[in-house]
Structure formats: C-alpha cells, structure tokens
Design an enzyme around this catalytic site. Structure first.
Site, PDB file in Angstrom:
ATOM      1  N   GLY A  46      50.747  60.702  30.948  1.00 53.34           N
ATOM      2  CA  GLY A  46      50.245  62.022  31.257  1.00 53.34           C
ATOM      3  C   GLY A  46      48.893  61.766  31.561  1.00 53.34           C
ATOM      4  O   GLY A  46      48.295  61.152  30.773  1.00 53.34           O
ATOM      5  N   GLN A  51      40.062  63.979  32.776  1.00 52.39           N
ATOM      6  CA  GLN A  51      40.069  62.521  32.260  1.00 52.39           C
ATOM      7  C   GLN A  51      39.531  61.488  33.297  1.00 52.39           C
ATOM      8  O   GLN A  51      39.365  60.425  32.981  1.00 52.39           O
ATOM      9  CB  GLN A  51      41.371  62.181  31.720  1.00 52.39           C
ATOM     10  CG  GLN A  51      41.791  63.034  30.554  1.00 52.39           C
ATOM     11  CD  GLN A  51      43.174  62.630  29.754  1.00 52.39           C
ATOM     12  OE1 GLN A  51      44.432  62.849  30.342  1.00 52.39           O
ATOM     13  NE2 GLN A  51      43.055  61.408  28.954  1.00 52.39           N
ATOM     14  N   CYS A  94      45.813  59.242  23.343  1.00 52.75           N
ATOM     15  CA  CYS A  94      45.369  59.644  24.468  1.00 52.75           C
ATOM     16  C   CYS A  94      44.691  58.741  25.124  1.00 52.75           C
ATOM     17  O   CYS A  94      44.172  57.951  24.705  1.00 52.75           O
ATOM     18  CB  CYS A  94      44.519  60.929  23.955  1.00 52.75           C
ATOM     19  SG  CYS A  94      43.644  61.515  25.341  1.00 52.75           S
ATOM     20  N   LEU A  95      44.706  58.534  26.326  1.00 48.20           N
ATOM     21  CA  LEU A  95      44.002  57.450  27.186  1.00 48.20           C
ATOM     22  C   LEU A  95      42.472  57.805  27.128  1.00 48.20           C
ATOM     23  O   LEU A  95      41.640  56.838  27.183  1.00 48.20           O
ATOM     24  CB  LEU A  95      44.157  57.637  28.608  1.00 48.20           C
ATOM     25  CG  LEU A  95      45.809  57.527  28.928  1.00 48.20           C
ATOM     26  CD1 LEU A  95      45.875  57.516  30.474  1.00 48.20           C
ATOM     27  CD2 LEU A  95      46.286  56.045  28.379  1.00 48.20           C
ATOM     28  N   HIS A 136      50.011  68.659  25.515  1.00 50.25           N
ATOM     29  CA  HIS A 136      48.819  67.807  25.336  1.00 50.25           C
ATOM     30  C   HIS A 136      48.025  67.948  26.407  1.00 50.25           C
ATOM     31  O   HIS A 136      46.824  68.277  26.280  1.00 50.25           O
ATOM     32  CB  HIS A 136      49.463  66.347  24.900  1.00 50.25           C
ATOM     33  CG  HIS A 136      48.166  65.425  25.048  1.00 50.25           C
ATOM     34  ND1 HIS A 136      48.128  64.463  23.898  1.00 50.25           N
ATOM     35  CD2 HIS A 136      47.275  64.921  25.741  1.00 50.25           C
ATOM     36  CE1 HIS A 136      47.278  63.694  24.200  1.00 50.25           C
ATOM     37  NE2 HIS A 136      46.821  63.927  25.293  1.00 50.25           N
ATOM     38  N   GLU A 137      48.568  67.923  27.727  1.00 49.52           N
ATOM     39  CA  GLU A 137      47.683  67.903  29.039  1.00 49.52           C
ATOM     40  C   GLU A 137      46.972  69.190  29.328  1.00 49.52           C
ATOM     41  O   GLU A 137      46.056  69.174  29.668  1.00 49.52           O
ATOM     42  CB  GLU A 137      48.616  67.331  30.201  1.00 49.52           C
ATOM     43  CG  GLU A 137      49.172  66.066  29.882  1.00 49.52           C
ATOM     44  CD  GLU A 137      48.073  64.919  29.451  1.00 49.52           C
ATOM     45  OE1 GLU A 137      46.893  65.005  29.714  1.00 49.52           O
ATOM     46  OE2 GLU A 137      48.478  63.913  28.978  1.00 49.52           O
ATOM     47  N   HIS A 140      44.076  69.482  27.255  1.00 48.70           N
ATOM     48  CA  HIS A 140      42.943  69.011  28.072  1.00 48.70           C
ATOM     49  C   HIS A 140      42.195  69.912  29.153  1.00 48.70           C
ATOM     50  O   HIS A 140      41.081  69.926  28.983  1.00 48.70           O
ATOM     51  CB  HIS A 140      43.319  67.588  28.765  1.00 48.70           C
ATOM     52  CG  HIS A 140      43.435  66.494  27.935  1.00 48.70           C
ATOM     53  ND1 HIS A 140      42.198  65.802  27.334  1.00 48.70           N
ATOM     54  CD2 HIS A 140      44.296  65.557  27.770  1.00 48.70           C
ATOM     55  CE1 HIS A 140      42.707  64.821  26.804  1.00 48.70           C
ATOM     56  NE2 HIS A 140      44.086  64.655  26.952  1.00 48.70           N
TER      57      HIS A 140
END
Ligand code: NI
Length: 151
Positions: A46, A51, A94-95, A136-137, A140
């Site tokens: 995701g 990001q 997380c990226l 999660h997204e 963000h």
C-alpha cells in the site's frame, strides 16, 4: 510511469493532513500510475500519495498474496464508513519507516467508500490484509503512522 522517491521519517510531510481531491484529472491519473510503479518496486502492499510528497487523499494498494493475480486498487478520498467490533493483530511495516515493524491491533473488517478516477462513488468491504492496509493508508492521509498505535 516513474518510480518516485519515497518520503522517509522524520520528514514532517508525514505528519501533514492530506487534502481532499476536488476532482481527478490527468495529473491524478499520472500520479496514481507512478504510485503503483513505486509501490510494486519497493515492494509494498500500500502507498499513500503523501509518501511520494503529494498531500492529496489518494491511496494505491494491492493485498494479493505471493503468486496470486495482482489486485491493484486506487482509492481517491477513501473513508472508513463502518468497522467490525472484531479486532485483528497484524505485524505492520511502512515504506516511510524502513526496517521497522510492529504488531498493530485494528478492526478485522471495514467498509470503505471512495472515488475512482471517473469520479464514481464506490463502496467495498475489506477484511484480512486488505483491511489492515487500507486503515494504515488512511492513517497516512491524516498524518498518522502505525508507530502511533504501538504502546
Ligand atoms: Ni505506511
């Protein structure tokens, strides 16, 4: 399509609340294409637009497993419209927070309302990994990170 550089903690952009997309245009489509390219390259399941440095409420995700057929999904202005009482624990990463993982507890199932690129309102029920990813997204998009859920 272009792989865009990832915004990494402690960049303050990650604490920004992203803006509602008033209407999707060619730039939105190009951004989503780049987000998929960046997400698959990382690899990740995701990605939120913030990001890659764009504070717009856009998410790409793909919760397919292993060799299963890919299930790319782009969500514009996604919101959770209901969530299950049942909870699920999942080890998240997380990226934007490389090489750090932690177990987060979230609702097992959620209903998500979002727009597609044509501006059509869609609703989808998600569970398992997909439910974790979309929660999660969406965090963000609100300047929240999974590490905030860790005690
Ligand atoms: Ni993340």
């Amino acid at each position: 399509m272009t792989i865009r550089p990832l915004v990494i903690l402690p960049d303050p952009l990650l604490r920004t609340v992203s803006d509602v997309v008033a209407h999707a245009d060619g730039a939105t489509k190009a951004l989503i294409d780049d987000m998929f390219e960046t997400m698959y390259d990382a690899p990740g399941v995701g990605l939120a637009a913030v990001q890659v440095g764009v504070t717009a409420r856009i998410v790409t995700m793909d919760a397919s497993r292993g060799d299963d057929e890919k299930q790319p999904l782009a969500l514009i202005n996604p919101e959770i419209i209901w969530s299950s009482d049942a909870l699920n624990e999942y080890e998240e990463g997380c990226l934007s927070i490389p090489e750090f993982y932690g177990v987060v507890t979230r609702p097992t199932k959620v209903g998500v309302r979002f727009l597609d690129l044509d501006g059509k309102v869609l609703e989808r029920e998600m569970d398992g990994l997909a439910a974790t990813v979309i929660q999660h997204e969406i965090d963000h998009l609100n300047g929240k990170l999974f590490i905030d859920h860790l005690s």
